[in-house]
Write a protein that holds these residues in place. Sequence first.
Motif, short mmCIF file in Angstrom:
data_model
loop_
_atom_site.label_atom_id
_atom_site.label_comp_id
_atom_site.label_asym_id
_atom_site.label_seq_id
_atom_site.Cartn_x
_atom_site.Cartn_y
_atom_site.Cartn_z
N SER A 26 0.89 -1.23 0.09
CA SER A 26 0.00 -0.03 0.02
C SER A 26 0.75 1.32 0.10
O SER A 26 0.44 2.32 -0.35
N GLY A 27 2.18 1.25 0.33
CA GLY A 27 2.87 2.38 0.55
C GLY A 27 3.34 3.18 -0.94
O GLY A 27 3.75 4.06 -1.10
N ARG A 28 3.21 2.25 -1.86
CA ARG A 28 3.39 2.64 -3.26
C ARG A 28 2.38 3.53 -3.79
O ARG A 28 2.42 3.97 -4.99
N TYR A 29 1.33 3.82 -2.99
CA TYR A 29 0.25 4.80 -3.18
C TYR A 29 0.10 5.91 -2.72
O TYR A 29 -0.88 6.65 -2.56
N ARG A 30 1.17 6.52 -2.18
CA ARG A 30 1.48 7.82 -1.54
C ARG A 30 0.97 8.70 -2.49
O ARG A 30 0.31 9.87 -1.82
N PHE A 31 1.28 8.85 -3.73
CA PHE A 31 0.84 9.91 -4.60
C PHE A 31 -0.73 10.05 -4.75
O PHE A 31 -1.11 11.17 -4.74
N LEU A 32 -1.39 9.09 -4.54
CA LEU A 32 -2.71 9.19 -4.64
C LEU A 32 -3.37 9.59 -3.15
O LEU A 32 -4.20 10.51 -2.98
#
Length: 248
Positions: A26-32
């Motif tokens: 889930s950390g890969r969706y910080r942009f969102l």
Amino acid sequence: MFLKRFKKTENPKKTFVIIHGLGEHSGRYRFLIDKLLNLNYQIITFDLPGHGFGKGKKGYIEDFYKIYDYIEEITPEKFILYGHSMGGLIVLRYTEYAQKKPEKLILSSPAVGKLYTSFQKILLNTLGIFGKITIKNGIDPKDLCHDDKAIKEYLDDPLVHNKIAFRTAKQLFFEAEKALEEAEKINIPVLLQFGGMDKVINIDNCEELSEKLNTVIVQKHKYAKHEVHNEPKYKDKYLLNILDFIES
């Protein structure tokens, strides 16, 4: 599962739930997440079993239906649901299966339909008895996007892995077919985005899915690979499409 909640105020205007894909977290969706926080959304996300900080052997998900039940458990009565790749499959199947439906559904390069060859299906049916034994998931990082920096970050991320268990793969293939078969059950607004150069999923299945969904906005990004949100040419448009969809 490793649950995370984000909010800037005590009275967020909406809740947005994010489900990540195979081998990532889930950390890969910080942009969102950061963009939604600025719009006063509450964001709920978690690392799937065998992924990120989630418990269990890397690449092993025992039961997809436990994930669907967990989403229903942690969400409020009103929420928006987003999933990428295997996460797209999970949120689609959740919406078909669960009693509590999201207000809107966002599918990002969803892994739906037939994802295997006949030989692979026979092999999985035979080897599925080995359960937790893992193999490589077959995702080539070069197939994710055209951005070398994003690919390097993916490869250098200690929480990313390339594993999938036999039992998990067998369930994934079954659920992917079922998701496409039952797509006509969906009667809420859906945003479907995927890349025309995606080799990780079968984009023909995405085309078929778009024809089965009742109320859908389709954005096919012609020269994008699997992670449209990391494509230099398309990532701004990808994000804008999401914001327009959830704010309308």
